[in-house]
Design a protein around this motif. Structure first.
Motif, PDB file in Angstrom:
ATOM      1  N   TRP A   2       0.812  -1.210   0.000  1.00 30.55           N
ATOM      2  CA  TRP A   2       0.000   0.000   0.000  1.00 30.55           C
ATOM      3  C   TRP A   2       0.849   1.265   0.000  1.00 30.55           C
ATOM      4  O   TRP A   2       0.336   2.345  -0.178  1.00 30.55           O
ATOM      5  N   TRP A   8      -1.369   3.410  -6.131  1.00 28.13           N
ATOM      6  CA  TRP A   8      -2.487   4.319  -5.868  1.00 28.13           C
ATOM      7  C   TRP A   8      -2.865   5.101  -7.123  1.00 28.13           C
ATOM      8  O   TRP A   8      -4.048   5.321  -7.388  1.00 28.13           O
ATOM      9  N   GLY A  33      -9.383  10.830  -4.409  1.00 23.29           N
ATOM     10  CA  GLY A  33      -8.770  10.424  -3.138  1.00 23.29           C
ATOM     11  C   GLY A  33      -7.559   9.542  -3.351  1.00 23.29           C
ATOM     12  O   GLY A  33      -6.522   9.709  -2.699  1.00 23.29           O
ATOM     13  N   ALA A  34      -7.662   8.582  -4.271  1.00 22.73           N
ATOM     14  CA  ALA A  34      -6.531   7.700  -4.558  1.00 22.73           C
ATOM     15  C   ALA A  34      -5.375   8.486  -5.184  1.00 22.73           C
ATOM     16  O   ALA A  34      -4.203   8.235  -4.865  1.00 22.73           O
ATOM     17  N   ILE A  37      -3.598  10.395  -2.388  1.00 18.81           N
ATOM     18  CA  ILE A  37      -2.725   9.510  -1.605  1.00 18.81           C
ATOM     19  C   ILE A  37      -1.469   9.184  -2.415  1.00 18.81           C
ATOM     20  O   ILE A  37      -0.347   9.212  -1.888  1.00 18.81           O
ATOM     21  N   LEU A  51       1.678   8.111   6.210  1.00 13.67           N
ATOM     22  CA  LEU A  51       0.914   7.143   5.422  1.00 13.67           C
ATOM     23  C   LEU A  51       1.565   5.772   5.379  1.00 13.67           C
ATOM     24  O   LEU A  51       0.883   4.753   5.301  1.00 13.67           O
ATOM     25  N   THR A  58      -3.898   4.813   6.471  1.00 12.94           N
ATOM     26  CA  THR A  58      -3.884   5.166   5.051  1.00 12.94           C
ATOM     27  C   THR A  58      -5.284   5.068   4.462  1.00 12.94           C
ATOM     28  O   THR A  58      -5.718   5.951   3.718  1.00 12.94           O
ATOM     29  N   LEU A  59      -6.011   4.026   4.809  1.00 11.69           N
ATOM     30  CA  LEU A  59      -7.374   3.856   4.303  1.00 11.69           C
ATOM     31  C   LEU A  59      -8.330   4.903   4.880  1.00 11.69           C
ATOM     32  O   LEU A  59      -9.244   5.367   4.186  1.00 11.69           O
ATOM     33  N   PHE A  62      -7.597   8.051   2.983  1.00 14.85           N
ATOM     34  CA  PHE A  62      -8.159   7.885   1.648  1.00 14.85           C
ATOM     35  C   PHE A  62      -9.667   8.098   1.666  1.00 14.85           C
ATOM     36  O   PHE A  62     -10.223   8.795   0.813  1.00 14.85           O
ATOM     37  N   SER A  66     -11.632  11.141  -0.135  1.00 14.62           N
ATOM     38  CA  SER A  66     -12.620  10.780  -1.147  1.00 14.62           C
ATOM     39  C   SER A  66     -13.966  11.428  -0.865  1.00 14.62           C
ATOM     40  O   SER A  66     -14.634  11.933  -1.773  1.00 14.62           O
TER      41      SER A  66
END
Length: 94
Positions: A2, A8, A33-34, A37, A51, A58-59, A62, A66
């Motif tokens: 990730w 990403w 959002g991706a 990141i 991150l 991180t999620l 994100f 988003s």
């Protein structure tokens, strides 16, 4: 895995392509959002260090980015007042 910035960005590209196939701002917020990141991971700095710490954070970042992107998109290019067509009679009424 990730922490790879290109992953990403590839995900953002896939989501943007899905948005073209299913318009309505369903996937564009996630794509933004991706991409954000991915950009943070690419540029490095304190954001990238945070991150790369853990996948759950991180999620979460994100998801927050988003949702913010989706809300901004709906405000800027969403349905305007008076654009909605109301159908008050049926075509079979004649």
């Amino acid at each position: 895995m990730w922490t790879a910035w290109w992953l990403w960005m590839a995900g953002a590209l896939v989501l943007a392509i899905l948005e073209v196939l299913a318009p309505g701002f369903l996937f564009l917020g996630f794509a933004i959002g991706a991409a954000a990141i991915g950009a943070m991971l690419f540029t490095g700095g304190p954001a990238a260090a945070f991150l790369t710490g853990s996948l759950p954070w991180t999620l979460v970042i994100f998801a927050v980015l988003s949702v913010i992107a989706w809300v901004v998109l709906r405000r800027v290019v969403g349905v305007r007042k008076g654009q909605v067509k109301v159908i008050d009679r049926d075509v079979n009424d004649d």
